[in-house]
Design a protein around this motif. Structure first.
Motif, PDB file in Angstrom:
ATOM      1  N   GLU A 188       0.585  -0.910   0.318  1.00 22.31           N
ATOM      2  CA  GLU A 188      -0.477  -0.082  -0.003  1.00 22.31           C
ATOM      3  C   GLU A 188       0.957   1.285   0.187  1.00 22.31           C
ATOM      4  O   GLU A 188       0.530   1.771  -1.144  1.00 22.31           O
ATOM      5  N   ARG A 189       2.012   1.338   0.785  1.00 21.95           N
ATOM      6  CA  ARG A 189       2.661   2.344   1.109  1.00 21.95           C
ATOM      7  C   ARG A 189       3.652   2.853  -0.319  1.00 21.95           C
ATOM      8  O   ARG A 189       3.733   3.548  -0.514  1.00 21.95           O
ATOM      9  N   LEU A 190       3.612   1.716  -1.504  1.00 21.60           N
ATOM     10  CA  LEU A 190       4.850   1.544  -2.873  1.00 21.60           C
ATOM     11  C   LEU A 190       3.267   2.081  -3.612  1.00 21.60           C
ATOM     12  O   LEU A 190       4.184   1.898  -4.820  1.00 21.60           O
ATOM     13  N   ALA A 191       2.182   2.260  -3.879  1.00 16.95           N
ATOM     14  CA  ALA A 191       1.155   2.010  -4.358  1.00 16.95           C
ATOM     15  C   ALA A 191       1.884   3.153  -5.675  1.00 16.95           C
ATOM     16  O   ALA A 191       1.330   2.698  -6.852  1.00 16.95           O
ATOM     17  N   ALA A 192       1.902   4.574  -5.246  1.00 10.62           N
ATOM     18  CA  ALA A 192       2.306   5.112  -5.684  1.00 10.62           C
ATOM     19  C   ALA A 192       3.675   5.348  -6.332  1.00 10.62           C
ATOM     20  O   ALA A 192       4.313   5.791  -7.027  1.00 10.62           O
ATOM     21  N   PHE A 193       4.484   3.994  -6.338  1.00  9.75           N
ATOM     22  CA  PHE A 193       5.643   3.797  -6.727  1.00  9.75           C
ATOM     23  C   PHE A 193       5.536   3.199  -7.748  1.00  9.75           C
ATOM     24  O   PHE A 193       6.473   1.724  -7.491  1.00  9.75           O
ATOM     25  N   PRO A 194       4.703   2.829  -8.543  1.00  7.70           N
ATOM     26  CA  PRO A 194       4.744   1.611  -9.189  1.00  7.70           C
ATOM     27  C   PRO A 194       6.331   0.631 -10.217  1.00  7.70           C
ATOM     28  O   PRO A 194       5.704  -0.457 -10.627  1.00  7.70           O
ATOM     29  N   ASN A 195       6.903   1.367 -10.015  1.00 10.95           N
ATOM     30  CA  ASN A 195       8.130   1.138 -10.916  1.00 10.95           C
ATOM     31  C   ASN A 195       9.337   0.456  -9.985  1.00 10.95           C
ATOM     32  O   ASN A 195       9.912  -0.224 -10.247  1.00 10.95           O
ATOM     33  N   ILE A 196       8.550   0.214  -8.963  1.00 11.00           N
ATOM     34  CA  ILE A 196       9.717   0.037  -7.668  1.00 11.00           C
ATOM     35  C   ILE A 196       9.695  -1.384  -7.228  1.00 11.00           C
ATOM     36  O   ILE A 196       8.272  -1.584  -6.983  1.00 11.00           O
ATOM     37  N   ASN A 214      20.150  -4.577  -9.589  1.00 10.17           N
ATOM     38  CA  ASN A 214      18.872  -4.453  -9.167  1.00 10.17           C
ATOM     39  C   ASN A 214      18.322  -3.827  -8.268  1.00 10.17           C
ATOM     40  O   ASN A 214      17.903  -3.772  -8.061  1.00 10.17           O
ATOM     41  N   LEU A 215      19.584  -3.461  -7.740  1.00 11.90           N
ATOM     42  CA  LEU A 215      19.098  -2.507  -5.903  1.00 11.90           C
ATOM     43  C   LEU A 215      19.482  -1.181  -6.850  1.00 11.90           C
ATOM     44  O   LEU A 215      20.476  -0.961  -6.946  1.00 11.90           O
ATOM     45  N   ALA A 216      17.994  -0.357  -6.877  1.00 13.26           N
ATOM     46  CA  ALA A 216      18.490   0.504  -7.373  1.00 13.26           C
ATOM     47  C   ALA A 216      19.026   2.205  -6.123  1.00 13.26           C
ATOM     48  O   ALA A 216      19.049   3.199  -6.465  1.00 13.26           O
ATOM     49  N   GLY A 217      18.554   1.668  -4.767  1.00  8.80           N
ATOM     50  CA  GLY A 217      19.116   2.309  -4.148  1.00  8.80           C
ATOM     51  C   GLY A 217      19.437   1.111  -2.425  1.00  8.80           C
ATOM     52  O   GLY A 217      19.283  -0.112  -2.576  1.00  8.80           O
ATOM     53  N   ALA A 266      13.742   8.660  -7.387  1.00  9.96           N
ATOM     54  CA  ALA A 266      14.425   8.419  -8.456  1.00  9.96           C
ATOM     55  C   ALA A 266      14.704   6.996  -8.176  1.00  9.96           C
ATOM     56  O   ALA A 266      14.655   6.632  -9.556  1.00  9.96           O
ATOM     57  N   ALA A 267      14.355   6.586  -7.852  1.00 11.00           N
ATOM     58  CA  ALA A 267      14.254   4.530  -8.033  1.00 11.00           C
ATOM     59  C   ALA A 267      13.173   4.869  -8.865  1.00 11.00           C
ATOM     60  O   ALA A 267      13.707   3.581  -9.396  1.00 11.00           O
ATOM     61  N   ASN A 268      12.500   5.014  -8.416  1.00 12.28           N
ATOM     62  CA  ASN A 268      10.980   5.060 -10.119  1.00 12.28           C
ATOM     63  C   ASN A 268      10.702   5.476 -10.865  1.00 12.28           C
ATOM     64  O   ASN A 268      10.592   5.080 -11.878  1.00 12.28           O
ATOM     65  N   ASP A 269      11.939   6.259 -11.361  1.00 11.50           N
ATOM     66  CA  ASP A 269      11.643   6.421 -12.626  1.00 11.50           C
ATOM     67  C   ASP A 269      12.604   6.139 -13.513  1.00 11.50           C
ATOM     68  O   ASP A 269      13.820   6.937 -13.676  1.00 11.50           O
ATOM     69  N   ILE A 270      12.099   5.109 -13.521  1.00 19.94           N
ATOM     70  CA  ILE A 270      12.818   4.189 -14.559  1.00 19.94           C
ATOM     71  C   ILE A 270      12.029   3.806 -15.821  1.00 19.94           C
ATOM     72  O   ILE A 270      10.882   3.952 -15.796  1.00 19.94           O
ATOM     73  N   GLU A 271      12.491   3.588 -17.230  1.00 19.47           N
ATOM     74  CA  GLU A 271      11.765   2.772 -17.953  1.00 19.47           C
ATOM     75  C   GLU A 271      12.557   1.907 -18.653  1.00 19.47           C
ATOM     76  O   GLU A 271      13.339   1.774 -19.249  1.00 19.47           O
ATOM     77  N   ARG A 272      11.773   0.150 -18.568  1.00 17.33           N
ATOM     78  CA  ARG A 272      12.909  -0.812 -19.315  1.00 17.33           C
ATOM     79  C   ARG A 272      12.211  -0.577 -21.139  1.00 17.33           C
ATOM     80  O   ARG A 272      11.916   0.787 -21.599  1.00 17.33           O
ATOM     81  N   SER A 327      12.291  -9.506 -18.679  1.00 17.41           N
ATOM     82  CA  SER A 327      12.050  -8.064 -18.485  1.00 17.41           C
ATOM     83  C   SER A 327      10.237  -7.887 -18.229  1.00 17.41           C
ATOM     84  O   SER A 327      10.318  -6.991 -18.256  1.00 17.41           O
ATOM     85  N   GLY A 328      10.617  -8.779 -16.713  1.00 18.73           N
ATOM     86  CA  GLY A 328       9.924  -8.525 -15.952  1.00 18.73           C
ATOM     87  C   GLY A 328       7.948  -8.951 -15.504  1.00 18.73           C
ATOM     88  O   GLY A 328       8.009  -8.920 -14.735  1.00 18.73           O
TER      89      GLY A 328
END
Length: 521
Positions: free
Chosen positions: A163-171, A207-210, A266-272, A496-497
């Protein structure tokens, strides 16, 4: 006695299933495809069964005199303890482990790789980091320098619910890599170096953004010294806390939560994006092996790795005790005598390390292996080594050492799956392929695990945990090469995810297990 070379990737063609499997014309044992009863007639092989034999176990194809070598895949796996009549069950009760001369034959079987031109190589949808490293997943990690900070990092990670990560769907998640060492140990020591190298390998993993490293403050594995000795750079990507300086448990958890929250945008700001399969580094594992592992899943994974290597990728074979007895299959493919000798040096280290212990290196395989039809370590190794395919052995690395060469390589490790996989991930593996015959429930983070079943009954029983049924090879539906292609395509999807079965079950939060070596004080 000199060992004959075994085929690295045996190929069983799709044919109507017979009761027994003949792996090589020179073998004096056959493999039961399904359970066979006492007295059962097998006219195709001129046999009448003298015992009830479970699936995956060995049956004597002819009379084997006492002391005579027993061969599987035209490779010696032991000697008859007594006269064994045709149609008898061949297993631990009548098969002795014997040593024999194994000519390393350095470089004799090296064959050039038919590389796919770069413009034609397979691609997957990867995550490209600012420094050019390519990820298959996008986690934020917490690492404890010592067991004394393990609870703190678990509490920090637990704060970040879906629930707390819902705003960061790319993580993909926030995960705690806690470990049980870091103090009460000899330092300096090989164990100390291995632990630090493993932690640093995770801290650097694409695979670790932070990453947040948390220590207690009085441990031998001091956080500041860890960072300095491993050349880690602190900044927005890697941060550290020391509990005794931060104000204790509650204050550290609060500060850790705030630090991770600052990393999320910043971790969420990615695109495959499409990237070459050359960026894939696959850790090769097997666990809960059975008599079918070396017939279906392992050689099929080896065939997939041959494809991967042709596309520029890297295959990492490990579990050093599980090549004991068939190391010549690798030294003959070494690109230089030096590479082959380095592998033999690691085996010599293991011989000394395990001296006097009743462990796998000295012949005794686990109860599950025995129940599945594997009598000793030589037989298990024969199948295990097949995961590496047939391409040249480019390099040999120590545990958790960064892998800097593409192609087929070897990383020294124990056979214990969590420890071996932890080392492979620390070395840079961004996916794990795990074969199993008895059924393994293993999963890993931040690199996901694809599990390959050696036989259809187990796959059906444990389908919620298994990704691929290599039992189709035994069932005559496909051959080993075709199954290898299926595995390669599944690797591209997972990279690919696409979620693996272990990811769907939420596995991998507790499988960070660095290798414990030496004396604990």
């Amino acid at each position: 006695m000199t060992a004959a070379l075994a085929p690295a990737t045996p190929n069983i063609a799709p044919t109507p299933a017979s009761a027994l499997i003949r792996l090589h014309a020179n073998d004096n044992v056959l493999i039961a495809r399904s359970p066979i009863g006492l007295g059962q007639e097998l006219p195709e092989f001129g046999l009448r069964m003298r015992a009830q034999v479970p699936a995956g176990h060995k049956i004597s194809a002819c009379r084997i005199a006492a002391g005579e070598p027993v061969k599987k895949y035209d490779t010696v796996i032991g000697a008859a303890m007594r006269d064994i009549e045709a149609g008898e069950h061949v297993h631990t009760h009548n098969l002795a482990l014997i040593d024999f001369d194994r000519d390393p034959g350095f470089c004799e079987d090296v064959r050039p790789v038919d590389y796919v031109p770069e413009a034609e190589r397979a691609t997957f949808m990867g995550i490209v980091r600012p420094d050019g490293r390519v990820a298959t997943r996008n986690f934020i990690g917490l690492i404890s320098s010592v067991n004394c900070s393990a609870t703190a990092i678990h509490h920090i990670a637990a704060h970040f619910t879906p629930e707390r990560l819902a705003a960061f769907p790319n993580i993909d998640g926030v995960v705690a890599f806690a470990q049980t060492s870091g103090c009460g140990m000899s330092s300096p020591s090989e164990h100390f170096d291995v632990l630090r190298r493993t932690i640093a390998g995770y801290a650097r993993h694409p695979n670790l953004a932070g990453v947040l490293i948390v220590g207690l403050g009085c441990e031998r594995n001091q956080v500041a010294d860890l960072v300095a000795s491993q050349g880690l750079t602190l900044g927005s990507h890697v941060k550290t806390f020391v509990m005794q300086d931060t104000g204790g448990t509650r204050a550290t958890i609060a500060a850790g939560v705030a630090a991770i929250e600052a990393m999320l945008p910043a971790a969420n700001d990615i695109e495959r994006q499409p990237v070459s399969a050359a960026h894939l580094k696959i850790g090769l594992e097997c666990g809960g092996s059975d008599g079918f592992s070396g017939i279906s899943a392992n050689p099929a994974l080896g065939a997939a790795m041959d494809i991967l290597v042709r596309h520029g990728g890297t295959a990492i074979l490990s579990e050093t005790p599980e090549i004991h007895g068939v190391e010549f299959m690798l030294t003959r493919r070494a690109v230089s005598p030096e590479v082959g000798q380095k592998l033999l040096d690691r085996l010599a280290w293991w011989e000394e390390y395990t001296r006097g212990h009743n462990g796998q290196f000295n012949g005794v395989v686990g109860p599950g292996n025995q129940a599945g039809g594997l009598a000793n370590i030589f037989e298990k190794s024969l199948g295990s080594a097949m995961k590496g395919g047939t391409t040249p052995l480019q390099a040999v690395y120590e545990y958790a050492e960064p892998i800097d060469k593409a192609g087929f390589v070897f990383m020294d490790s124990p056979g214990y799956d969590p420890v071996a996989s932890t080392g492979q991930i620390a070395s840079g593996a961004n996916l794990i392929c795990f074969t199993t015959g008895r059924g393994s429930m293993f999963g890993s983070k931040p690199a996901p695990t694809i599990k390959l079943a050696s036989n259809t009954p187990m796959f059906t029983r444990l389908e919620e945990d298994m990704d691929i049924n290599c039992g189709a090879v035994l069932d005559g539906e496909v051959d080993v090469q075709q199954m290898g292609q299926r595995i390669f395509e599944q690797i591209l999807r997972a990279a690919s995810g696409a979620r693996t079965k272990s990811e769907l079950l939420g596995l991998g939060n507790h499988e960070f297990v660095p290798w414990h070596m030496g004396i604990v004080s």
